[in-house]
Design a protein around this motif. Structure first.
Motif, PDB file in Angstrom:
ATOM      1  N   ILE B  66       0.864  -1.185   0.000  1.00 29.56           N
ATOM      2  CA  ILE B  66       0.000   0.000   0.000  1.00 29.56           C
ATOM      3  C   ILE B  66       0.899   1.234   0.000  1.00 29.56           C
ATOM      4  O   ILE B  66       1.730   1.408   0.885  1.00 29.56           O
ATOM      5  N   SER B  67       0.709   2.075  -1.025  1.00 32.31           N
ATOM      6  CA  SER B  67       1.544   3.268  -1.135  1.00 32.31           C
ATOM      7  C   SER B  67       0.746   4.512  -0.761  1.00 32.31           C
ATOM      8  O   SER B  67      -0.348   4.734  -1.282  1.00 32.31           O
ATOM      9  N   PHE B  68       1.308   5.304   0.131  1.00 29.15           N
ATOM     10  CA  PHE B  68       0.647   6.523   0.617  1.00 29.15           C
ATOM     11  C   PHE B  68       1.240   7.724  -0.113  1.00 29.15           C
ATOM     12  O   PHE B  68       2.206   8.324   0.349  1.00 29.15           O
ATOM     13  N   ASP B  69       0.647   8.065  -1.224  1.00 27.36           N
ATOM     14  CA  ASP B  69       1.201   9.137  -2.054  1.00 27.36           C
ATOM     15  C   ASP B  69       0.339  10.396  -1.929  1.00 27.36           C
ATOM     16  O   ASP B  69      -0.176  10.923  -2.921  1.00 27.36           O
ATOM     17  N   TYR B  70       0.176  10.838  -0.711  1.00 23.78           N
ATOM     18  CA  TYR B  70      -0.621  12.039  -0.456  1.00 23.78           C
ATOM     19  C   TYR B  70      -0.220  12.619   0.893  1.00 23.78           C
ATOM     20  O   TYR B  70       0.631  12.058   1.583  1.00 23.78           O
ATOM     21  N   ALA B 183      -2.280   1.672  -4.703  1.00 27.11           N
ATOM     22  CA  ALA B 183      -1.666   3.005  -4.675  1.00 27.11           C
ATOM     23  C   ALA B 183      -2.726   4.048  -4.359  1.00 27.11           C
ATOM     24  O   ALA B 183      -3.683   4.196  -5.112  1.00 27.11           O
ATOM     25  N   ILE B 184      -2.539   4.731  -3.242  1.00 28.35           N
ATOM     26  CA  ILE B 184      -3.494   5.780  -2.863  1.00 28.35           C
ATOM     27  C   ILE B 184      -2.811   7.112  -3.149  1.00 28.35           C
ATOM     28  O   ILE B 184      -1.829   7.461  -2.495  1.00 28.35           O
ATOM     29  N   GLY B 185      -3.318   7.808  -4.140  1.00 27.59           N
ATOM     30  CA  GLY B 185      -2.588   8.992  -4.583  1.00 27.59           C
ATOM     31  C   GLY B 185      -3.441  10.222  -4.742  1.00 27.59           C
ATOM     32  O   GLY B 185      -4.676  10.171  -4.750  1.00 27.59           O
ATOM     33  N   PRO B 189       4.013  12.217  -7.746  1.00 28.30           N
ATOM     34  CA  PRO B 189       3.809  10.888  -8.311  1.00 28.30           C
ATOM     35  C   PRO B 189       2.670  10.174  -7.576  1.00 28.30           C
ATOM     36  O   PRO B 189       2.435  10.433  -6.409  1.00 28.30           O
ATOM     37  N   GLY B 190       2.000   9.293  -8.267  1.00 34.56           N
ATOM     38  CA  GLY B 190       0.875   8.614  -7.635  1.00 34.56           C
ATOM     39  C   GLY B 190       0.426   7.397  -8.415  1.00 34.56           C
ATOM     40  O   GLY B 190       1.251   6.709  -9.026  1.00 34.56           O
ATOM     41  N   THR B 191      -0.879   7.197  -8.438  1.00 35.90           N
ATOM     42  CA  THR B 191      -1.450   5.993  -9.022  1.00 35.90           C
ATOM     43  C   THR B 191      -1.020   5.803 -10.478  1.00 35.90           C
ATOM     44  O   THR B 191      -0.699   4.686 -10.896  1.00 35.90           O
ATOM     45  N   LYS B 192      -1.022   6.887 -11.240  1.00 36.89           N
ATOM     46  CA  LYS B 192      -0.640   6.804 -12.656  1.00 36.89           C
ATOM     47  C   LYS B 192       0.780   6.249 -12.803  1.00 36.89           C
ATOM     48  O   LYS B 192       1.024   5.373 -13.636  1.00 36.89           O
ATOM     49  N   ILE B 204       2.293  -6.470 -12.764  1.00 36.66           N
ATOM     50  CA  ILE B 204       1.835  -6.579 -11.372  1.00 36.66           C
ATOM     51  C   ILE B 204       0.428  -5.975 -11.293  1.00 36.66           C
ATOM     52  O   ILE B 204       0.211  -4.875 -11.803  1.00 36.66           O
ATOM     53  N   PRO B 205      -0.530  -6.678 -10.662  1.00 33.05           N
ATOM     54  CA  PRO B 205      -1.870  -6.095 -10.547  1.00 33.05           C
ATOM     55  C   PRO B 205      -1.841  -4.808  -9.720  1.00 33.05           C
ATOM     56  O   PRO B 205      -1.273  -4.785  -8.628  1.00 33.05           O
ATOM     57  N   VAL B 206      -2.407  -3.745 -10.292  1.00 33.84           N
ATOM     58  CA  VAL B 206      -2.440  -2.454  -9.594  1.00 33.84           C
ATOM     59  C   VAL B 206      -3.882  -2.004  -9.419  1.00 33.84           C
ATOM     60  O   VAL B 206      -4.703  -2.110 -10.324  1.00 33.84           O
ATOM     61  N   GLY B 207      -4.176  -1.533  -8.221  1.00 33.19           N
ATOM     62  CA  GLY B 207      -5.475  -0.926  -7.939  1.00 33.19           C
ATOM     63  C   GLY B 207      -5.200   0.266  -7.062  1.00 33.19           C
ATOM     64  O   GLY B 207      -4.052   0.662  -6.898  1.00 33.19           O
ATOM     65  N   GLY B 208      -6.235   0.815  -6.476  1.00 33.14           N
ATOM     66  CA  GLY B 208      -5.956   1.909  -5.548  1.00 33.14           C
ATOM     67  C   GLY B 208      -7.068   2.911  -5.467  1.00 33.14           C
ATOM     68  O   GLY B 208      -8.242   2.608  -5.740  1.00 33.14           O
TER      69      GLY B 208
END
Lengths: 234, 292, 228
Positions: B66-70, B183-185, B189-192, B204-208
């Motif tokens: 889980i990526s916290f991009d905010y 990816a929570i963006g 940089p973020g989900t894109k 790799i499966p990506v959601g977010g």
């Protein structure tokens, strides 16, 4: 029992809440008109933000990913994980480039920063070239090649899907035609470009609706905080 | 303003309404529902359900990044997404790895650990069920580095402990070792960038989830390049609704997005009213001009 | 040396990364990995450069007593306060070995009291201006503007009870006109088509700009001496 740090004490937390509320109101005061309170908060924000990013970058990347690689034995209590590791001297490259980047602050040596800029630009160009080509170009064209008819049990659903698929394909093609300026938008080409504008307008409308949604969510967050603050007073 | 008030028709006066009146109305539209605790539930749409089902169908013990991009600027939208994802993953018994592309991200993930994981999942063990790896600089460069060697940038967790000492880090060599990336963006940089630099090249499966501003821009990636995603607070509320259906215990627990959807709904109605009145006054003015 | 070395660096780094995509073997895989790590590290120096530039501008303003110089002083004080608190780990339980933003540290305290509320409020201000814009500027003046307005209107109505009650009574064959269904359709069909066209256009722009940069045709990043 461990002692609570001074800044985590209830009194310090109450003061923190009040400072936060005061700064929130200072920013909101701009809605009435530009004023010294807003300017104070705005300038404080700029200074605090720059220092925040610098500090976080220093402790999370510069120390563990550069200093700890070059001087592991000197990390001591700052980054004990690295102590005992072998120094990796090729990390001198990013250190040199980093220092070169900072020469931009001194006008006489500023030209040296171009070497670091060149690396940054080269990296961005090299990676963007392949990633945009794959994700935003080739795959997008592939994703637009969809079957016109998809067999489903329900006739209404089937008709709906055919219509939607047609809108997608025609929409993408016409919007791309609108972006093509090497040929005058006249005749059937112009009509296709006009359809492209309609598709783009629908997309911008959706974006506007979602932008409103986003901004209201953020306002809700701040109002919720202010309500908590007011409740803490009574 | 004064000019508009003298000798002008009602629709001209309405058209020249002071902006501060509009500001006050929008503030009230948000404050009143918050005070009276007006909440609402929104059924999950297909794009949200697809992501929910992808997480649900992963075998227990799967590795979820889980990526916290905010940061605080969009936390009211993004934090409920993080909460919903974490609840779902931990309910399913997945292992979650918290990282950040934004320097402000780790404070949000720490908040999640303190308020959700430690409170609602006290039996989950740090280093075995969840790990806080924190932020590294580099934006898309970081994703590019992690794609071929995860340890090239992450050698320790946020507290500075060697990551090789944590059981859940066993078998993590590259980003490809994760079963899914959430990816929570809220921008760059973020989900894109997760789609471009990890999902597509690494398969790799990506959601977010993204802020509502970003959401319409990501639709071209769905469903081929993204499993699904949550668009703004509404998307988070939809995921909460799906979670509530799958795990009924959440019907009685705090649902962060649904709680703040109340003010969202009233504010939307006020803005819809603004658009209608604005256009009505415009039409009346146009008619008057044509007349004379 | 001022121009040729930067151009050579950009060319070599760019070409190596492109080749690494197609030949993910030695030496290109190693170059791709190392360049990525170097880029991440250099990014921190960019933060330092940003902070340094900010200080330079505001210190100059204070020295010259230029307009609003007192506010520049606020920026400088705020900057050094947070930087000092973070780099010196003031108040961190555990001293130098502790987490720089642990509970009790001055850095976390300043984050919670100043940075967090300032950033969150600054962005929330936009809600008021968006509302004002929808009242004043969102008019159906042309056919195109009407399409934009209708799409936004339906999207805005989607989560509201009004959106539901306006159209829930529609018979089954017309259920596609029900506001929530229509909103989903707008997002996933015309919006998707429009966004995809924009995405393809941007991708082509980025790919061509990247090529121009790598081949040294585009040199604006070198400044005025890069011309020619």
């Amino acid at each position: 029992m461990e002692d609570t740090p001074i800044l985590a004490s209830p009194l310090a937390q109450t003061i923190s809440l009040w400072i936060a509320a005061l700064l929130t109101l200072m920013i909101f005061s701009f809605l009435y008109k530009d004023n010294p309170a807003y300017k104070f908060a705005e300038h404080l924000f700029v200074g605090v933000s720059a220092a925040y990013w610098m500090t976080v970058g220093f402790w999370t990347t510069l120390i563990p990913n550069l200093m700890a690689k070059l001087f592991p034995s000197r990390m001591g209590t700052i980054f004990p994980v690295a102590v005992g590791n072998r120094a990796e001297y090729f990390y001198i490259v990013p250190l040199v480039f980093g220092i070169l980047l900072l020469t931009r602050l001194y006008s006489r040596l500023a030209w040296l920063s171009r070497w670091a800029m060149a690396f940054i630009i080269g990296f961005a160009a090299g990676t963007n070239f392949t990633r945009y080509l794959q994700s935003d170009f080739v795959t997008q064209i592939h994703s637009t090649m969809i079957p016109l008819y998809e067999p489903t049990g329900n006739i209404m659903t089937a008709v709906g899907r055919i219509f939607s698929n047609l809108v997608v394909v025609i929409g993408v093609v016409c919007a791309l035609i609108y972006f093509y300026f090497s040929k005058p938008h006249e005749g059937s080409f112009g009509k296709a470009a006009r359809v492209g504008i309609w598709v783009l307008m629908a997309a911008f409308g959706a974006s506007f609706g979602y932008t409103v949604m986003a901004r209201v969510s953020l306002l809700t967050g701040r109002m919720s905080f202010l309500i908590t603050w007011v409740q803490s007073i009574f | 303003m004064a000019e508009a008030n003298t000798g002008s028709t009602w629709f001209e006066r309405l058209g020249a309404l002071d902006r501060r009146v509009i500001f006050l109305l929008i503030a009230l539209a948000v404050i009143i529902p918050l005070v009276v605790h007006y909440t609402t539930t929104i059924p999950a749409s297909r794009i949200v359900l697809d992501l929910y089902e992808a997480v649900e169908n992963l075998p227990s013990g799967s590795k979820v990044l889980i990526s916290f991009d905010y940061g605080p600027s969009t936390a009211p939208e993004n934090q409920p997404m993080a909460t919903a994802f974490t609840r779902h993953c931990l309910e399913k018994g997945h292992k979650i790895y918290l990282i950040a592309l934004w320097a402000t991200g780790p404070r949000q993930s720490q908040q999640l650990i303190d308020e959700v994981i430690k409170v609602e999942f006290p039996d989950k063990v740090y280093g075995e069920d969840y790990i806080h790896l924190g932020y590294k600089a580099g934006n898309q460069g970081l994703i590019n580095a992690l794609l071929s060697d995860f340890n090239s940038m992450y050698t320790s967790d946020l507290a500075g402990e060697d990551i090789e000492g944590f059981p859940m880090m066993e078998g993590i060599g590259t980003l490809k070792d994760f079963d899914i990336i959430l990816a929570i963006g809220s921008g760059f940089p973020g989900t894109k960038e997760w789609v471009q630099f990890a999902g597509d090249p690494g398969d790799i499966p990506v959601g977010g989830g993204t802020t509502a501003v970003m959401a319409p821009l990501l639709y071209p990636y769905y469903p081929k390049q993204m499993l699904g995603f949550l668009g703004g607070l509404q998307g988070a509320a939809e995921y909460e609704a799906a979670l509530m259906n799958g795990y009924p215990k959440y019907r009685t627990m705090t649902r962060r997005a649904s709680t703040t959807m109340g003010p969202q709904v009233t504010a939307h109605l006020v803005i819809v009213g603004f658009i209608l009145i604005g256009n009505l006054t415009y039409l009346m003015e146009r008619r008057k001009k044509r007349k004379y | 040396m001022k121009r040729s070395i930067p151009l050579l660096i950009t060319f070599l780094v760019g070409v190596a990364l492109i080749v690494a995509m197609f030949i993910p073997h030695w030496p290109f895989d190693v170059l791709n990995q190392n360049f990525s790590v170097f880029y991440d590290i250099i990014a921190v120096f960019a933060f330092i450069l940003g902070g340094g530039n900010l200080l330079k501008v505001h210190i100059r303003k204070v020295q010259r007593k230029g307009g609003d110089w007192k506010y520049s002083l606020v920026t400088i004080i705020g900057f050094f306060l947070v930087l000092g608190a973070g780099l010196l780990k003031i108040g961190v339980p555990g001293g130098w070995s502790g987490d720089y933003q642990a509970t009790g540290s001055l850095f976390k305290y300043l984050y919670d009291s100043a940075f967090q509320p300032l950033q969150a409020t600054m962005f929330s201000l936009l809600a008021f201006f968006v509302a004002s814009a929808s009242y004043r500027a969102f008019r159906a003046k042309t056919r195109e503007a009407t399409i934009l307005l209708v799409a936004a209107f339906i999207i805005l109505l989607r989560p509201t009870p009004l959106g539901y009650y306006l159209t829930f009574w529609l018979p089954e064959p017309l259920q596609f006109l029900h506001v929530p269904n229509l909103s989903t359709w707008i997002l996933s069909v015309p919006n998707m088509a429009g966004q995809r066209a924009i995405m393809i256009g941007i991708a082509l722009g980025i790919v061509s700009t990247s090529l121009r940069l790598i081949l040294g045709i585009e040199r604006s990043y070198l400044g005025s001496e890069g011309k020619g």
